[in-house]
Design a protein around this motif. Structure first.
Motif, mmCIF file in Angstrom:
data_model
loop_
_atom_site.group_PDB
_atom_site.id
_atom_site.type_symbol
_atom_site.label_atom_id
_atom_site.label_comp_id
_atom_site.label_asym_id
_atom_site.label_seq_id
_atom_site.Cartn_x
_atom_site.Cartn_y
_atom_site.Cartn_z
ATOM 1 N N UNK A 1 -14.599 -41.134 22.606
ATOM 2 C CA UNK A 1 -15.101 -40.259 23.667
ATOM 3 C C UNK A 1 -14.859 -38.802 23.284
ATOM 4 N N UNK A 2 -13.673 -38.524 22.734
ATOM 5 C CA UNK A 2 -13.371 -37.165 22.279
ATOM 6 C C UNK A 2 -14.285 -36.771 21.125
ATOM 7 N N UNK A 3 -14.479 -37.682 20.189
ATOM 8 C CA UNK A 3 -15.332 -37.393 19.044
ATOM 9 C C UNK A 3 -16.748 -37.050 19.489
ATOM 10 N N UNK A 4 -17.328 -37.873 20.345
ATOM 11 C CA UNK A 4 -18.712 -37.644 20.759
ATOM 12 C C UNK A 4 -18.838 -36.427 21.673
ATOM 13 N N UNK A 5 -17.808 -36.157 22.475
ATOM 14 C CA UNK A 5 -17.820 -34.953 23.300
ATOM 15 C C UNK A 5 -17.799 -33.714 22.411
ATOM 16 N N UNK A 6 -16.972 -33.737 21.365
ATOM 17 C CA UNK A 6 -16.882 -32.575 20.487
ATOM 18 C C UNK A 6 -18.143 -32.398 19.647
ATOM 19 N N UNK A 7 -18.834 -33.504 19.296
ATOM 20 C CA UNK A 7 -20.068 -33.387 18.527
ATOM 21 C C UNK A 7 -21.195 -32.770 19.353
ATOM 22 N N UNK A 8 -21.167 -32.988 20.660
ATOM 23 C CA UNK A 8 -22.211 -32.444 21.528
ATOM 24 C C UNK A 8 -21.952 -30.985 21.912
ATOM 25 N N UNK A 9 -20.758 -30.500 21.640
ATOM 26 C CA UNK A 9 -20.390 -29.136 22.013
ATOM 27 C C UNK A 9 -20.792 -28.164 20.903
ATOM 28 N N UNK A 10 -21.099 -26.921 21.278
ATOM 29 C CA UNK A 10 -21.312 -25.926 20.216
ATOM 30 C C UNK A 10 -19.968 -25.584 19.568
ATOM 31 N N UNK A 11 -20.022 -25.149 18.338
ATOM 32 C CA UNK A 11 -18.811 -24.778 17.602
ATOM 33 C C UNK A 11 -18.141 -23.603 18.311
ATOM 34 N N UNK A 12 -16.832 -23.694 18.505
ATOM 35 C CA UNK A 12 -16.079 -22.638 19.188
ATOM 36 C C UNK A 12 -15.896 -21.453 18.248
ATOM 37 N N UNK A 13 -16.113 -20.264 18.762
ATOM 38 C CA UNK A 13 -15.857 -19.051 17.987
ATOM 39 C C UNK A 13 -14.352 -18.794 18.007
ATOM 40 N N UNK A 14 -13.664 -19.223 16.951
ATOM 41 C CA UNK A 14 -12.208 -19.111 16.921
ATOM 42 C C UNK A 14 -11.738 -17.693 16.617
ATOM 43 N N UNK A 15 -12.666 -16.766 16.369
ATOM 44 C CA UNK A 15 -12.293 -15.385 16.106
ATOM 45 C C UNK A 15 -12.359 -14.529 17.370
ATOM 46 N N UNK A 16 -12.708 -15.140 18.496
ATOM 47 C CA UNK A 16 -12.689 -14.474 19.794
ATOM 48 C C UNK A 16 -11.598 -15.143 20.625
ATOM 49 N N UNK A 17 -10.528 -14.405 20.894
ATOM 50 C CA UNK A 17 -9.351 -14.983 21.536
ATOM 51 C C UNK A 17 -9.669 -15.527 22.927
ATOM 52 N N UNK B 1 -12.284 -30.597 18.256
ATOM 53 C CA UNK B 1 -12.856 -30.071 19.494
ATOM 54 C C UNK B 1 -13.503 -28.708 19.241
ATOM 55 N N UNK B 2 -12.811 -27.873 18.460
ATOM 56 C CA UNK B 2 -13.353 -26.552 18.126
ATOM 57 C C UNK B 2 -14.552 -26.636 17.188
ATOM 58 N N UNK B 3 -14.628 -27.726 16.401
ATOM 59 C CA UNK B 3 -15.693 -27.856 15.416
ATOM 60 C C UNK B 3 -15.269 -27.417 14.032
ATOM 61 N N UNK B 4 -13.967 -27.389 13.777
ATOM 62 C CA UNK B 4 -13.420 -26.980 12.488
ATOM 63 C C UNK B 4 -12.501 -28.069 11.961
ATOM 64 N N UNK B 5 -12.134 -27.960 10.687
ATOM 65 C CA UNK B 5 -11.125 -28.863 10.148
ATOM 66 C C UNK B 5 -9.756 -28.283 10.465
ATOM 67 N N UNK B 6 -8.755 -29.142 10.512
ATOM 68 C CA UNK B 6 -7.416 -28.653 10.814
ATOM 69 C C UNK B 6 -6.913 -27.736 9.702
ATOM 70 N N UNK B 7 -7.389 -27.918 8.476
ATOM 71 C CA UNK B 7 -6.976 -27.043 7.370
ATOM 72 C C UNK B 7 -7.466 -25.615 7.586
ATOM 73 N N UNK B 8 -8.660 -25.469 8.155
ATOM 74 C CA UNK B 8 -9.160 -24.135 8.460
ATOM 75 C C UNK B 8 -8.286 -23.454 9.511
ATOM 76 N N UNK B 9 -7.832 -24.234 10.496
ATOM 77 C CA UNK B 9 -6.973 -23.644 11.521
ATOM 78 C C UNK B 9 -5.615 -23.266 10.944
ATOM 79 N N UNK B 10 -5.087 -24.080 10.022
ATOM 80 C CA UNK B 10 -3.827 -23.736 9.374
ATOM 81 C C UNK B 10 -3.956 -22.448 8.565
ATOM 82 N N UNK B 11 -5.115 -22.248 7.930
ATOM 83 C CA UNK B 11 -5.335 -20.994 7.202
ATOM 84 C C UNK B 11 -5.336 -19.797 8.152
#
Length: 158
Positions: free
Chosen positions: A40-56, A85-95
């Motif tokens: 359910x989480x996977x399909x919910x996140x696939x239907x969502x637009x990618x979150x702009x993680x550079x806007x706080x 959920x954000x639409x990124x890999x966890x490695x990108x968030x760690x960076x």
């Protein structure tokens, strides 16, 4: 996006007994329920637009939506699921966390909050302690420490 029915195995393939079945019908139902919640989480996140993680502000709002989704589904939040959920890999968030930008600092705080929630849930036996310890060690750099106190003895032979 693919139809979820094309990706997931059908119920009959999970419950149809054959000579290689490892799980009883009750265990299979538990596994199916877990998979349905995770999917359910996977399909919910696939239907969502990618979150702009550079806007706080957008990042904070999306994080609140994620925690509310987890509460409604009855699943423990995790940093890896949050990255999906954000639409990124966890490695990108760690960076991002390593760069110590305002968004990275916020993500680091969220990661610590998720880790703290898992620790507290393990302490009150709300989750399996062994599984929680494994997850804490593998994903959140949790380290068990042992303290040795060495005291001199009063006799020569100790």
């Amino acid at each position: 996006m693919k139809n979820p029915k094309d990706i997931l195995p059908d119920e009959q393939s999970l419950t149809n007994p054959n000579r290689n079945t490892l799980y009883s019908a009750a265990e299979t139902n538990k596994i199916s329920a877990i998979l349905n919640k995770s999917n359910a989480l996977l399909f919910e996140s696939l239907d969502r637009p990618k979150t702009n993680v550079h806007d706080l502000d957008i990042l904070i709002q999306s994080t609140k939506e994620y925690f509310e989704f987890c509460r409604m589904q009855g699943i423990m939040p995790s940093f890896r699921r949050l990255s999906n959920w954000y639409g990124y890999s966890y490695k990108q968030l760690y960076r991002m966390i390593e760069k110590q930008s305002p968004e990275g600092i916020y993500l680091d705080q969220i990661k610590d909050a998720i880790k703290d929630n898992l620790e507290q849930a393990a302490l009150v036996n709300a989750v399996n302690n062994i599984s929680a310890m494994f997850i804490l060690k593998s994903q959140y750099d949790y380290v068990e420490t042992t303290k040795h106190v060495i005291e001199p003895s009063e006799s020569l032979l100790g």
